[in-house]
Motif scaffolding. Structure first.
Motif, PDB file in Angstrom:
ATOM      1  N   MET A 333      37.541  42.087  67.778  1.00  0.00           N
ATOM      2  CA  MET A 333      36.462  41.538  68.592  1.00  0.00           C
ATOM      3  C   MET A 333      36.217  42.378  69.839  1.00  0.00           C
ATOM      4  SD  MET A 333      37.308  37.496  68.173  1.00  0.00           S
ATOM      5  CE  MET A 333      35.997  36.964  69.228  1.00  0.00           C
ATOM      6  N   TYR A 334      37.282  42.993  70.371  1.00  0.00           N
ATOM      7  CA  TYR A 334      37.114  43.927  71.488  1.00  0.00           C
ATOM      8  C   TYR A 334      36.171  45.043  71.054  1.00  0.00           C
ATOM      9  CZ  TYR A 334      40.494  42.660  75.170  1.00  0.00           C
ATOM     10  OH  TYR A 334      41.144  42.069  76.222  1.00  0.00           O
ATOM     11  N   LEU A 335      36.445  45.600  69.867  1.00  0.00           N
ATOM     12  CA  LEU A 335      35.621  46.699  69.354  1.00  0.00           C
ATOM     13  C   LEU A 335      34.184  46.257  69.134  1.00  0.00           C
ATOM     14  CD1 LEU A 335      38.004  48.391  66.746  1.00  0.00           C
ATOM     15  CD2 LEU A 335      37.392  49.244  69.002  1.00  0.00           C
ATOM     16  N   ASP A 336      33.996  45.046  68.572  1.00  0.00           N
ATOM     17  CA  ASP A 336      32.644  44.525  68.337  1.00  0.00           C
ATOM     18  C   ASP A 336      31.881  44.371  69.647  1.00  0.00           C
ATOM     19  OD1 ASP A 336      32.990  44.398  65.633  1.00  0.00           O
ATOM     20  OD2 ASP A 336      33.490  42.266  65.568  1.00  0.00           O
ATOM     21  N   SER A 337      32.559  43.824  70.674  1.00  0.00           N
ATOM     22  CA  SER A 337      31.912  43.621  71.982  1.00  0.00           C
ATOM     23  C   SER A 337      31.478  44.946  72.593  1.00  0.00           C
ATOM     24  CB  SER A 337      32.868  42.913  72.942  1.00  0.00           C
ATOM     25  OG  SER A 337      33.112  41.606  72.521  1.00  0.00           O
ATOM     26  N   MET A 338      32.369  45.949  72.501  1.00  0.00           N
ATOM     27  CA  MET A 338      32.043  47.259  73.076  1.00  0.00           C
ATOM     28  C   MET A 338      30.923  47.942  72.293  1.00  0.00           C
ATOM     29  SD  MET A 338      35.642  48.808  74.494  1.00  0.00           S
ATOM     30  CE  MET A 338      36.687  48.287  73.154  1.00  0.00           C
ATOM     31  N   SER A 339      30.896  47.711  70.986  1.00  0.00           N
ATOM     32  CA  SER A 339      29.828  48.270  70.149  1.00  0.00           C
ATOM     33  C   SER A 339      28.477  47.689  70.554  1.00  0.00           C
ATOM     34  CB  SER A 339      30.118  47.969  68.679  1.00  0.00           C
ATOM     35  OG  SER A 339      29.025  48.313  67.878  1.00  0.00           O
ATOM     36  N   GLN A 340      28.443  46.359  70.802  1.00  0.00           N
ATOM     37  CA  GLN A 340      27.205  45.705  71.229  1.00  0.00           C
ATOM     38  C   GLN A 340      26.735  46.274  72.571  1.00  0.00           C
ATOM     39  OE1 GLN A 340      25.837  43.878  69.045  1.00  0.00           O
ATOM     40  NE2 GLN A 340      26.999  42.105  68.389  1.00  0.00           N
ATOM     41  N   LYS A 374      34.935  54.684  81.440  1.00  0.00           N
ATOM     42  CA  LYS A 374      36.104  55.477  81.011  1.00  0.00           C
ATOM     43  C   LYS A 374      37.203  54.548  80.492  1.00  0.00           C
ATOM     44  CE  LYS A 374      35.317  59.226  84.336  1.00  0.00           C
ATOM     45  NZ  LYS A 374      35.732  59.786  85.638  1.00  0.00           N
ATOM     46  N   GLY A 375      37.361  53.412  81.170  1.00  0.00           N
ATOM     47  CA  GLY A 375      38.356  52.431  80.741  1.00  0.00           C
ATOM     48  C   GLY A 375      38.046  51.895  79.355  1.00  0.00           C
ATOM     49  N   MET A 376      36.750  51.662  79.089  1.00  0.00           N
ATOM     50  CA  MET A 376      36.340  51.190  77.764  1.00  0.00           C
ATOM     51  C   MET A 376      36.631  52.236  76.696  1.00  0.00           C
ATOM     52  SD  MET A 376      32.789  49.252  78.813  1.00  0.00           S
ATOM     53  CE  MET A 376      32.213  48.975  77.144  1.00  0.00           C
ATOM     54  N   ALA A 377      36.412  53.509  77.045  1.00  0.00           N
ATOM     55  CA  ALA A 377      36.683  54.591  76.090  1.00  0.00           C
ATOM     56  C   ALA A 377      38.177  54.664  75.773  1.00  0.00           C
ATOM     57  CB  ALA A 377      36.193  55.925  76.657  1.00  0.00           C
ATOM     58  N   ARG A 378      39.024  54.501  76.809  1.00  0.00           N
ATOM     59  CA  ARG A 378      40.478  54.510  76.587  1.00  0.00           C
ATOM     60  C   ARG A 378      40.905  53.314  75.736  1.00  0.00           C
ATOM     61  NH1 ARG A 378      40.599  56.129  82.062  1.00  0.00           N
ATOM     62  NH2 ARG A 378      41.132  54.012  82.746  1.00  0.00           N
ATOM     63  N   GLY A 451      28.242  36.084  73.698  1.00  0.00           N
ATOM     64  CA  GLY A 451      29.465  36.828  73.370  1.00  0.00           C
ATOM     65  C   GLY A 451      29.438  38.289  73.748  1.00  0.00           C
ATOM     66  N   LEU A 452      28.374  38.762  74.375  1.00  0.00           N
ATOM     67  CA  LEU A 452      28.266  40.189  74.638  1.00  0.00           C
ATOM     68  C   LEU A 452      29.322  40.698  75.605  1.00  0.00           C
ATOM     69  CD1 LEU A 452      26.781  42.860  74.363  1.00  0.00           C
ATOM     70  CD2 LEU A 452      25.282  42.139  76.196  1.00  0.00           C
ATOM     71  N   PHE A 453      29.487  40.000  76.739  1.00  0.00           N
ATOM     72  CA  PHE A 453      30.425  40.490  77.746  1.00  0.00           C
ATOM     73  C   PHE A 453      31.824  39.895  77.601  1.00  0.00           C
ATOM     74  CE2 PHE A 453      26.187  40.471  79.718  1.00  0.00           C
ATOM     75  CZ  PHE A 453      26.043  41.832  79.850  1.00  0.00           C
ATOM     76  N   LYS A 454      31.913  38.785  76.846  1.00  0.00           N
ATOM     77  CA  LYS A 454      33.196  38.091  76.745  1.00  0.00           C
ATOM     78  C   LYS A 454      34.206  38.946  76.004  1.00  0.00           C
ATOM     79  CE  LYS A 454      30.630  33.779  76.681  1.00  0.00           C
ATOM     80  NZ  LYS A 454      29.310  34.331  76.578  1.00  0.00           N
ATOM     81  N   GLY A 455      35.379  39.084  76.583  1.00  0.00           N
ATOM     82  CA  GLY A 455      36.423  39.850  75.906  1.00  0.00           C
ATOM     83  C   GLY A 455      36.423  41.321  76.254  1.00  0.00           C
ATOM     84  N   LEU A 456      35.440  41.770  77.032  1.00  0.00           N
ATOM     85  CA  LEU A 456      35.454  43.192  77.378  1.00  0.00           C
ATOM     86  C   LEU A 456      36.521  43.469  78.428  1.00  0.00           C
ATOM     87  CD1 LEU A 456      31.691  44.148  77.514  1.00  0.00           C
ATOM     88  CD2 LEU A 456      33.389  45.035  75.933  1.00  0.00           C
ATOM     89  N   PRO A 457      37.270  44.557  78.274  1.00  0.00           N
ATOM     90  CA  PRO A 457      38.412  44.832  79.142  1.00  0.00           C
ATOM     91  C   PRO A 457      38.048  45.510  80.456  1.00  0.00           C
ATOM     92  CG  PRO A 457      38.271  46.482  77.436  1.00  0.00           C
ATOM     93  CD  PRO A 457      37.160  45.541  77.192  1.00  0.00           C
ATOM     94  N   PHE A 458      37.362  44.795  81.344  1.00  0.00           N
ATOM     95  CA  PHE A 458      37.141  45.336  82.689  1.00  0.00           C
ATOM     96  C   PHE A 458      37.116  44.199  83.678  1.00  0.00           C
ATOM     97  CE2 PHE A 458      32.939  45.139  80.632  1.00  0.00           C
ATOM     98  CZ  PHE A 458      32.332  44.185  81.402  1.00  0.00           C
TER      99      PHE A 458
END
Length: 458
Positions: A333-340, A374-378, A451-458
């Motif tokens: 789901m992290y990957l899905d959120s970042m893809s969106q 950059k954090g999202m890329a890592r 659900g777009l921003f939920k779960g994104l690691p920042f």
């Protein structure tokens, strides 16, 4: 990004105005002096700035405003309205001939403005509106331009007409129109040759193409990075061959953006689109009121919603939301959120449309978008270094697995531990707050931004 500096300066002026309970004439004049300097530094045409501040001052220094309940807010409202008027008030679309008549559009501009890419971008926009377009490669002096148009046309699913680089552009354009008529195309878009500078040969060639094909719309592409030169170029092109509208490219770049605020006022020609990136989808309809809102730090929620509707897979968004409702939260789901998020142009693009965060997203409270990207890329690298089983079941992540993942992602194991900790905290938060996902009452569906921003690691 464009307008970052201007947006920040104007917001500081407005902050001072809001802090005053009552405004004097001198307060308004002092504020407008700062607005004037901010606009000039943003490379807005001097005559345009002079007229703009004069119009605002005439409206602002009046009994209704000065004696109102919230004079500072009223002045800001006037600045917003005058800025919209400056950029054209009405949103202008490309015009087409009536019924099934063929519409010929000629794209013009100097070399390096992004004309060939913009031509393909417009074809894609028109295709989504049901138009069958034919792209025509008439830049015979730059073989790479012909190949570039073919590649971009293929990506957009739009046919490209080319006769190589040995024929006269006017002859190629004429043959393309005949081909379009025989094959039921309703739009022909001609990509013409640019030069480093305006010269008589280029203008003569454009006039020849125009006469040979009965061009209905001539669209000029200008580079926002060139500032006042873009305004001068627009004026010269209009004078020599006549233009019907303008596309401003590279508004996502490190530019002062003055061209966008000057072109309509100087030439009287509308801005049709704004190029906001290099991808073929990075072309936005130009809405004067939305652009003014973004410049003044009021956000552009409508554009953000439209961008989400265009780029987000509704089914995927629904599945994401359903998983979250069931607390089935995993690294997939992290990957899905970042893809969106990426589909919408990345974090800075989305944040730049939010109220109070400026046009470029670079001056936001608490969030450094460059660092967050950059954090999202890592984070992506770490998750992709996991096995599918580990992504779906993070409980499997023991110390040896984490060490392997860190090596695969090229990061320190502490970053993997930090991500796992964030994941556990987010999951706990989701469990404690089921209401954040929206209850059954008044819920508007799982698509769009859900659900777009939920779960994104920042």
């Amino acid at each position: 990004m464009a307008f970052d500096s201007l947006s920040e300066k104007l917001q500081n002026v407005f902050k001072n105005l809001r802090s005053k309970g009552k405004l004097t004439e001198d307060d308004v004049k002092a504020a407008l002096k700062e607005v004037k300097m901010a606009l000039l530094e943003a490379d807005v045409n001097f005559k345009v700035v002079k007229q703009f501040t004069k119009s605002v001052q005439e409206r602002a220094i009046g009994q209704d405003v000065m004696n109102g309940l919230n004079p500072g807010q009223m002045v800001i409202k006037i600045v917003n309205e005058e800025m919209i008027k400056l950029m054209g008030s009405e949103t202008t679309e490309i015009a087409f001939r009536p019924g099934k008549e063929l519409t010929v559009i000629m794209m013009v501009g100097l070399q390096g403005a992004g004309k060939t890419t913009t031509t393909a971008k417009i074809a894609g926009k028109l295709k989504s509106k049901g138009k069958k377009s034919l792209l025509v490669a008439c830049d015979v002096y730059r073989p790479a331009a012909i190949e570039q148009l073919k590649i971009n046309g293929e990506k957009q699913g739009v046919e490209v007409f080319s006769m190589g680089d040995k024929n006269k552009p006017a002859d190629i354009a004429k043959a393309a129109v005949e081909h379009a008529k025989k094959n039921d195309f309703n739009v022909v878009i001609i990509d013409t040759a640019g030069r480093l500078h305006i010269d008589e040969d280029m203008m003569a060639e454009l006039i020849e193409i125009k006469e040979a094909t009965d061009v209905f719309q001539t669209i000029l592409v200008v580079d926002a990075m060139t500032g006042q030169d873009a305004v001068n170029v627009a004026g010269t092109f209009d004078e020599k061959i006549g233009i019907d509208g303008v596309v401003i490219t590279k508004l996502d770049g490190d530019t002062r953006g003055g061209a966008a605020l000057s072109i309509r006022a100087v030439t009287g020609k509308p801005i049709l689109y704004a190029g906001m990136g290099e991808k073929l989808s990075d072309l936005e309809q130009f809405y004067p009121e939305r652009m003014a809102s973004r410049i003044l730090g009021m956000g552009d929620v409508l554009s953000m919603i439209e961008k989400a509707q265009e780029n987000i897979d509704e089914e995927q968004a629904k599945k994401l939301e359903q998983k979250m409702r069931k607390n089935e939260f995993d690294f997939e789901m992290y990957l899905d959120s970042m893809s969106q998020m990426k589909k919408m142009g990345g974090l800075s693009s989305v944040m730049g449309m939010m109220p109070g965060m400026g046009i470029g997203g670079g001056k936001m409270p608490d969030i450094d978008t460059d660092e967050a990207e950059k954090g999202m890329a890592r984070t992506e690298a770490i998750i992709y270094s996991m096995t599918p089983e580990e992504r779906r079941n993070p409980k499997l992540l023991n110390p040896s697995r984490k060490a392997r993942i860190a090596r695969g992602a090229g990061v320190d194991v502490s970053e993997v531990n930090r991500l796992v900790k964030q994941f556990e905290q987010t999951k706990k938060f989701m469990k404690q707050m089921p209401g954040m996902m929206g209850g059954k009452k008044g819920r508007r569906g799982g698509g769009g931004l859900g659900g777009l921003f939920k779960g994104l690691p920042f």
